[in-house]
Design a protein around this motif. Sequence first.
Motif, PDB file in Angstrom:
ATOM      1  N   ALA A 130       1.026  -1.109   0.081  1.00  0.00           N
ATOM      2  CA  ALA A 130       0.172  -0.126   0.043  1.00  0.00           C
ATOM      3  C   ALA A 130       0.852   1.222  -0.121  1.00  0.00           C
ATOM      4  CB  ALA A 130      -0.965  -0.086   1.338  1.00  0.00           C
ATOM      5  N   HIS A 134       1.082   3.759  -3.357  1.00  0.00           N
ATOM      6  CA  HIS A 134       0.745   5.063  -3.048  1.00  0.00           C
ATOM      7  C   HIS A 134       1.860   6.108  -3.484  1.00  0.00           C
ATOM      8  CE1 HIS A 134      -2.190   7.844  -0.295  1.00  0.00           C
ATOM      9  NE2 HIS A 134      -2.263   8.191  -1.700  1.00  0.00           N
ATOM     10  N   TRP A 156      -2.545   4.058  -8.905  1.00  0.00           N
ATOM     11  CA  TRP A 156      -3.624   4.515  -7.857  1.00  0.00           C
ATOM     12  C   TRP A 156      -4.627   3.311  -7.518  1.00  0.00           C
ATOM     13  CZ3 TRP A 156      -3.466   8.527  -5.300  1.00  0.00           C
ATOM     14  CH2 TRP A 156      -2.740   9.635  -5.917  1.00  0.00           C
ATOM     15  N   ALA A 159      -3.045   1.548  -4.736  1.00  0.00           N
ATOM     16  CA  ALA A 159      -2.971   1.999  -3.496  1.00  0.00           C
ATOM     17  C   ALA A 159      -4.305   1.930  -2.893  1.00  0.00           C
ATOM     18  CB  ALA A 159      -2.566   3.449  -3.739  1.00  0.00           C
ATOM     19  N   TRP A 163      -4.747  -0.115   0.637  1.00  0.00           N
ATOM     20  CA  TRP A 163      -5.223   0.512   1.847  1.00  0.00           C
ATOM     21  C   TRP A 163      -6.591   0.020   2.093  1.00  0.00           C
ATOM     22  CZ3 TRP A 163      -2.034   2.006   5.245  1.00  0.00           C
ATOM     23  CH2 TRP A 163      -0.995   2.972   4.954  1.00  0.00           C
ATOM     24  N   LEU A 204      -4.845   9.672   3.988  1.00  0.00           N
ATOM     25  CA  LEU A 204      -4.368   9.104   2.887  1.00  0.00           C
ATOM     26  C   LEU A 204      -4.934   9.790   1.505  1.00  0.00           C
ATOM     27  CD1 LEU A 204      -4.560   5.216   4.005  1.00  0.00           C
ATOM     28  CD2 LEU A 204      -2.528   6.611   3.469  1.00  0.00           C
ATOM     29  N   TRP A 228     -11.049   4.342  -4.799  1.00  0.00           N
ATOM     30  CA  TRP A 228     -11.120   4.588  -3.216  1.00  0.00           C
ATOM     31  C   TRP A 228     -12.449   4.522  -2.490  1.00  0.00           C
ATOM     32  CZ3 TRP A 228      -6.355   5.339  -0.754  1.00  0.00           C
ATOM     33  CH2 TRP A 228      -5.305   5.590  -1.483  1.00  0.00           C
TER      34      TRP A 228
END
Length: 444
Positions: A130, A134, A156, A159, A163, A204, A228
């Motif tokens: 992660a 990132h 992206w 990441a 996460w 984050l 995300w």
Amino acid sequence: MDHTTAGDRRGEPPAARTGTGNLSRFTDLAGPRLYRDNAFAVTGLPVNAKGRAVRQHRQRLEARLAVEATLPPDPGSPLVGGHRKDEVRAAFEEFQDPRRRLVGELLWRWGEPAPECGCPADVHEEHDNAVRFHAMALEAEAGRSHATTDARDILWQGAASAWGLLLERPEFRRHIAHRIGELDDPRLGELSADDFLAELPRLLVSPFRELAADPDFRPRLAAVCAGWTEHAAFSGLFTELFEESVEDTVQKITDGLRSVSDRKDAERFTDAVRIVREEVLPAFERFGDVRAYVSEWRYDDVAHTVAVGVGNLAVAMLGHYRFHRPSPTEKRTVVELAERAYEIAPERQVRAFKDNWDVIYDWSVSAVPTRSVPGSSAPSADRVWPGCVLAALALGVLSALWAVHGWEAAWGGFLVLGLIGLAVQKLSQWYARIRIHAGRRRYR
């Protein structure tokens, strides 16, 4: 042991959970440099380094920086480029406060778990992935590394996934709790692992606020953020990020429609159409890009406003061209506007816009071939053939009268058919106007 979950405590104000300033390092690191300004990244120390090792490492670096301008990153770092002397000195100060140090640990590589850690190896591996994904994505967006747009998007996605999954694992929380106990400092006594977990997701995603201002990144913003929002830890954090962008776009739409209305009322239709094409519709398309971050009712409300503004312009132009002969291009423009209003209108309000589109199509089809229904590319045969049949019948009747009764009867028949045709035309125009006004009342 504190069994409260991060989700239970996340709704409390930060001051109520942690006390003012206790986790200020989260605020200090917010932004695209959250990894570059990390104390462990700058100094090259491992996250488990203790007091004496930290002091000795600092002495070595001070001696090195006495003859070198910058300190390069360690070979395994995902960062590109070195750090200045002042950055290194400031980083060592972060080790003086265990609360700030622990924030740095969360944002740097853990490596293999120590025996006393108790973590499964895959937790540390997932965490380090992660961090790596990132940090590399942010380095690429900052232009410090060369990566194609597709490669950046992959970073992206990696990441967000790493996460997002990590924050849901109870082992991650247990690792933070273990580190709090191992650092064994009174300043950490009032904090729990949940306090750190509550603040970490917002940190984050903090780089996106600055990245949103970058014109090169902005077209990709919504798509990148979508990865995300798939994870519960980040789902509620983007509304605020896009709020400013949404309000700015809605204001551009409102200003554009106001200008369109003013020019419509002044019968400056060319200017009104230009504003619709160059300002209103592009702004509405940008609004659609952030649709996932606004409520459904808000999107429908803006869509309805745009559809009404564009539809009213089409109706006003139709009324004008009833008394002023339009060119084929002008007729096509009116049909285009009516069709766009129909396409944009929310589903529950689409009927009135479709009625107006039908009326405008009926008006235009006699001289300008257009689309039979919105989204179709073929002319409407069912609207064209009645005129052809009537013309053929009229010619047949006139021919029969001439053959049987001569030219005088044929001429009389021609006048009668002409009067009938004129009456039919007037009736159809009145009917069309009634339908237009009825439609305008429905969607205003």
